[in-house]
Design an enzyme around this catalytic site. Sequence first.
Site, PDB file in Angstrom:
ATOM      1  N   GLU A 199       0.989  -1.230  -0.024  1.00 32.88           N
ATOM      2  CA  GLU A 199       0.238  -0.085   0.221  1.00 32.88           C
ATOM      3  C   GLU A 199       1.035   1.150   0.007  1.00 32.88           C
ATOM      4  O   GLU A 199       0.324   2.252  -0.515  1.00 32.88           O
ATOM      5  CB  GLU A 199      -0.938  -0.185   1.127  1.00 32.88           C
ATOM      6  CG  GLU A 199      -2.246   0.677   0.838  1.00 32.88           C
ATOM      7  CD  GLU A 199      -3.185   0.328   2.190  1.00 32.88           C
ATOM      8  OE1 GLU A 199      -4.213  -0.215   1.900  1.00 32.88           O
ATOM      9  OE2 GLU A 199      -3.081   0.818   3.229  1.00 32.88           O
ATOM     10  N   HIS A 238       7.484 -26.969  -0.913  1.00 28.04           N
ATOM     11  CA  HIS A 238       7.004 -28.195  -1.602  1.00 28.04           C
ATOM     12  C   HIS A 238       6.013 -27.747  -2.528  1.00 28.04           C
ATOM     13  O   HIS A 238       5.190 -28.436  -3.077  1.00 28.04           O
ATOM     14  CB  HIS A 238       6.380 -29.295  -0.513  1.00 28.04           C
ATOM     15  CG  HIS A 238       7.781 -29.528   0.213  1.00 28.04           C
ATOM     16  ND1 HIS A 238       8.276 -30.876  -0.067  1.00 28.04           N
ATOM     17  CD2 HIS A 238       8.351 -28.933   1.057  1.00 28.04           C
ATOM     18  CE1 HIS A 238       9.298 -31.107   0.923  1.00 28.04           C
ATOM     19  NE2 HIS A 238       9.240 -29.777   1.752  1.00 28.04           N
ATOM     20  N   LYS A 262     -12.910   0.536  -3.168  1.00 25.43           N
ATOM     21  CA  LYS A 262     -14.400   0.872  -2.017  1.00 25.43           C
ATOM     22  C   LYS A 262     -15.481   1.420  -2.806  1.00 25.43           C
ATOM     23  O   LYS A 262     -16.395   1.179  -2.278  1.00 25.43           O
ATOM     24  CB  LYS A 262     -13.659   1.638  -1.022  1.00 25.43           C
ATOM     25  CG  LYS A 262     -12.713   1.226  -0.088  1.00 25.43           C
ATOM     26  CD  LYS A 262     -12.396   1.925   1.204  1.00 25.43           C
ATOM     27  CE  LYS A 262     -11.267   1.444   1.990  1.00 25.43           C
ATOM     28  NZ  LYS A 262     -11.044   1.964   3.189  1.00 25.43           N
TER      29      LYS A 262
HETATM   30  O1  PA5 Z   1      -3.565   1.447   5.725  1.00 27.91           O
HETATM   31  C1  PA5 Z   1      -4.678   1.898   5.575  1.00 27.91           C
HETATM   32  O2  PA5 Z   1      -4.914   3.268   5.410  1.00 27.91           O
HETATM   33  C2  PA5 Z   1      -5.840   0.856   5.146  1.00 27.91           C
HETATM   34  O3  PA5 Z   1      -5.410  -0.535   5.146  1.00 27.91           O
HETATM   35  C3  PA5 Z   1      -6.831   1.053   6.379  1.00 27.91           C
HETATM   36  O4  PA5 Z   1      -6.047   0.831   7.614  1.00 27.91           O
HETATM   37  C4  PA5 Z   1      -7.928   0.109   6.292  1.00 27.91           C
HETATM   38  O5  PA5 Z   1      -8.646   0.172   4.809  1.00 27.91           O
HETATM   39  C5  PA5 Z   1      -9.019   0.206   7.556  1.00 27.91           C
HETATM   40  O6  PA5 Z   1      -9.505   1.673   7.311  1.00 27.91           O
HETATM   41  P1  PA5 Z   1     -10.159   2.225   8.756  1.00 27.91           P
HETATM   42  O7  PA5 Z   1      -9.514   1.998   9.798  1.00 27.91           O
HETATM   43  O8  PA5 Z   1     -10.415   3.678   8.552  1.00 27.91           O
HETATM   44  O9  PA5 Z   1     -11.303   1.381   9.095  1.00 27.91           O
END
Ligand code: PA5
Length: 412
Positions: A273, A294, A403
């Site tokens: 990310e 394996h 999303k």
């Molecule tokens: O790193 C990030 O920003 C994302 O992976 C969020 O942690 C994830 O989408 C969850 O978001 P939130 O904490 O707003 O529910």
Amino acid sequence: MKVHIEKSQIFADGIDLNEEYGKALSLIAELRKNEEDFTGWVNWPSELPAEWMEAMEKTAEDIRSKCDRLIVIGIGGSYLGTAAVEEALGGCRDGFPKLVYAGNNMSGYYHAGLKKIVDEHDVCVCVVSKSGGTMESRLAFSIIKDWMYEKYGREETASRIVAITDPHKGILREESDKEGYVTFEIPSTIGGRYSAFTPGIMFPLAVAGIDIREFVRGAKDMSLNNGFWKEEGINYALARHALNNAGKDIEVFEYYDPSMRLIGEWCKQLFGESEGKEGKGLFPASLTLSTDLHSMGQFLQEGKQVFFETVLNVLGRECDVIVPESAGPELAGRSLNDINAMAVKGVMAAHRKADIPIIRIDIDEITEYSLGQLLYFFMMTAAVTGKLMGIDPFNQPGVEDYKQEIRNLLGQ
Ligand code: PA5
């Protein structure tokens, strides 16, 4: 230090770690100034208010007295750190509530299975969502709350919920204020995947009996150790970037102990990310060895060489088994951990014969303290490599796209 990454642990031909050394060090210095958005995590281990720590521990004690199962609702950065640290340290602790995870997928089958836990156990809930609006966690929270209303009534349910979210905004913040849940904050200056040392990850760990003071102490020592960063810490970011420039597109995290599997998943989120932007970045993959040798061993040895390997080499584990006589004279009497360590050496030797670049990160032991060091080490590495790649390691514009598509399909 509990984490080691000397130059001698980087096995790769034709890359130059000196080329960007000065730039990488000044990037760390810049990050430490905390001037850029979402860099609140950089000095956070030293800045975490003492009263937050006390409040988390006190509330954890209260929650422990009410339940034998804590349902932890969250996804991505609001889930993986907790699950990874808990799994690496060895799951259920005697006398502490077991953590059960929800809201990290939208499977009706998975969540239906949680009903039995609510029916048969004393449960509390810790819901973690920085934005408060993430679909997976919202759905799981409303479903589980409904079951709890049936079992405990509304008032009692509210006393069994701890919400961890943004200090000022979002649906979860509004609901918590209205219903009177105990709350903790994820600071607005810290993004999900850099939130390992915030209450979002640490509070559920405290309920499970994990020493969060030691965890933060590890991170703090890692963040403040200038000598480490100058001499060896920086090597990992430099090697990753150099290998990427040399044409490697995939980083395969490998570990020889299944308890490190979710640390691998956490790394995948952090690096994927942070770096996967503007057509750039290393694609992070992970393998549990020797299990996956394996299935994937053949590809590693002889497949298309688009990857390099990063071995998370745990040097000492507290438990071991001695091989009995019946295993034969070569193996009898030897420790299984020692045999596993031989496998690390053997596989690395075979892969080096195939010219696969390998980075070996040594980790002395798995404790709260060493995991604090390790997670902070990875966070700083992701930030520095991302910046060397020329992308913003702290945003995630691509996540919003899928999303939104799901929301469109659900008519929201
Ligand atoms: O790193 C990030 O920003 C994302 O992976 C969020 O942690 C994830 O989408 C969850 O978001 P939130 O904490 O707003 O529910």
